[in-house]
Design a protein around this motif. Sequence first.
Motif, PDB file in Angstrom:
ATOM      1  N   SER A  14       0.828  -1.206   0.000  1.00 17.47           N
ATOM      2  CA  SER A  14       0.000   0.000   0.000  1.00 17.47           C
ATOM      3  C   SER A  14       0.868   1.264   0.000  1.00 17.47           C
ATOM      4  N   ALA A  15       1.934   1.236   0.802  1.00 14.41           N
ATOM      5  CA  ALA A  15       2.856   2.380   0.854  1.00 14.41           C
ATOM      6  C   ALA A  15       3.565   2.571  -0.486  1.00 14.41           C
ATOM      7  N   ASN A  17       2.415   1.693  -3.434  1.00 12.81           N
ATOM      8  CA  ASN A  17       1.437   2.176  -4.410  1.00 12.81           C
ATOM      9  C   ASN A  17       1.220   3.674  -4.277  1.00 12.81           C
ATOM     10  N   ALA A  18       1.032   4.135  -3.027  1.00 16.32           N
ATOM     11  CA  ALA A  18       0.814   5.566  -2.786  1.00 16.32           C
ATOM     12  C   ALA A  18       2.045   6.381  -3.160  1.00 16.32           C
ATOM     13  N   THR A  19       3.239   5.864  -2.819  1.00 20.98           N
ATOM     14  CA  THR A  19       4.487   6.558  -3.163  1.00 20.98           C
ATOM     15  C   THR A  19       4.662   6.623  -4.671  1.00 20.98           C
ATOM     16  N   SER A  54       4.744   1.243  -8.586  1.00 20.68           N
ATOM     17  CA  SER A  54       3.347   0.811  -8.688  1.00 20.68           C
ATOM     18  C   SER A  54       3.256  -0.628  -9.188  1.00 20.68           C
ATOM     19  N   CYS A  57       4.500  -2.978  -6.459  1.00 12.24           N
ATOM     20  CA  CYS A  57       3.473  -3.070  -5.413  1.00 12.24           C
ATOM     21  C   CYS A  57       2.560  -4.263  -5.665  1.00 12.24           C
ATOM     22  N   SER A  80      -2.954   3.888   1.982  1.00 10.31           N
ATOM     23  CA  SER A  80      -2.434   4.888   1.044  1.00 10.31           C
ATOM     24  C   SER A  80      -2.834   6.302   1.457  1.00 10.31           C
ATOM     25  N   ASN A  84      -0.270   9.317   1.764  1.00 11.32           N
ATOM     26  CA  ASN A  84      -0.538  10.584   1.063  1.00 11.32           C
ATOM     27  C   ASN A  84      -0.473  11.780   2.005  1.00 11.32           C
ATOM     28  N   SER A 242     -12.323   3.506  -4.127  1.00  8.44           N
ATOM     29  CA  SER A 242     -11.701   2.929  -2.933  1.00  8.44           C
ATOM     30  C   SER A 242     -12.703   2.130  -2.106  1.00  8.44           C
TER      31      SER A 242
END
Length: 320
Positions: A14-15, A17-19, A54, A57, A80, A84, A242
């Motif tokens: 998750s981290a 993907n958000a990054t 991504s 991930c 995420s 963010n 989401s």
Amino acid sequence: MSVYVGIGLAMTASAMNATGMNLQRYGANIEKNATQRKDKTWGKRINILGVVLSIACGIVDFISYGFAPQSTLAPFGSMSLIVNLILAPLLHGETLEHIDLISTALVMVGLVTCITSGSKVPLLLESMSELSALILRPICILYFLALVFFVLSGMVHIYLEERAGNGARKSVGIFYPLIAGTFASSTALTAKVMSQVIKLKGNILLIILCVLGVVFFAVSNMTVNNRGLSNHSPLFIVPVFSTTFLATNIIGGGVFFNEFSTFTPKQWLGYGLGILLIISGVIAGALLKGENMTKTMRKLGRRRTSKSRHRTSTRNSKHR
């Protein structure tokens, strides 16, 4: 113990993907505003790094399904929002608001509640016949057919309404994130099945079919989501996506892998409360922040209009 390994991997995915998404946005902004070729190249490299993160991930997410129940890992996709909260001010200069902190707190409390109330027993199968018997139950087939019917009817609705010139309506736009979220959860479900097939040393043909399924659902998710974002505001699309992904991911894991069969009434209450807190945090944060942004844009528009009128009146008085 293996469940906590799966949770750690899900949090990492998750981290990542958000990054990755934030780096893609950051790189795109550098490219857009670059005046020199060197800056544009730097922006492209950051963008590529975001894409790689991504993609990676998805691999980490796939590995996590081999350690913990899908219904336990599903809520961690909402992490995420927390990542963010950290990256937005650093990379994009966005200002944190009270609603950001409140929505993040709701998500974190919801995650802790889900961890303490969710299933701690990973799926233990000894043969491919057990896996086949599990996923070919009537309830699984009915759930699959219901998803197919929903996706197809949603696509037909979008097609007919857009042909009639009603594509900008929210009653049409909402089907983009609903369908994309369904595709995203189907990607996770197929990856979970594939991890079990590999673990049980199943037929290579089944593994290939699972890989094709993962690719199909992942590409369909990105295509539908991008189409929705190109026609409607992300403040509308992202929260619905989401929430749909979270809900169908949990239901899919519970139905196909019978993950709720060992739940006690206390677990049902705690897990349900945790999911409700997460969904409330995601939706409330996005909608309220979107409302604040809309008000800010209106204020700026009014100021610009008043300034323009003032300049016009000044010019007219000079001419007189």
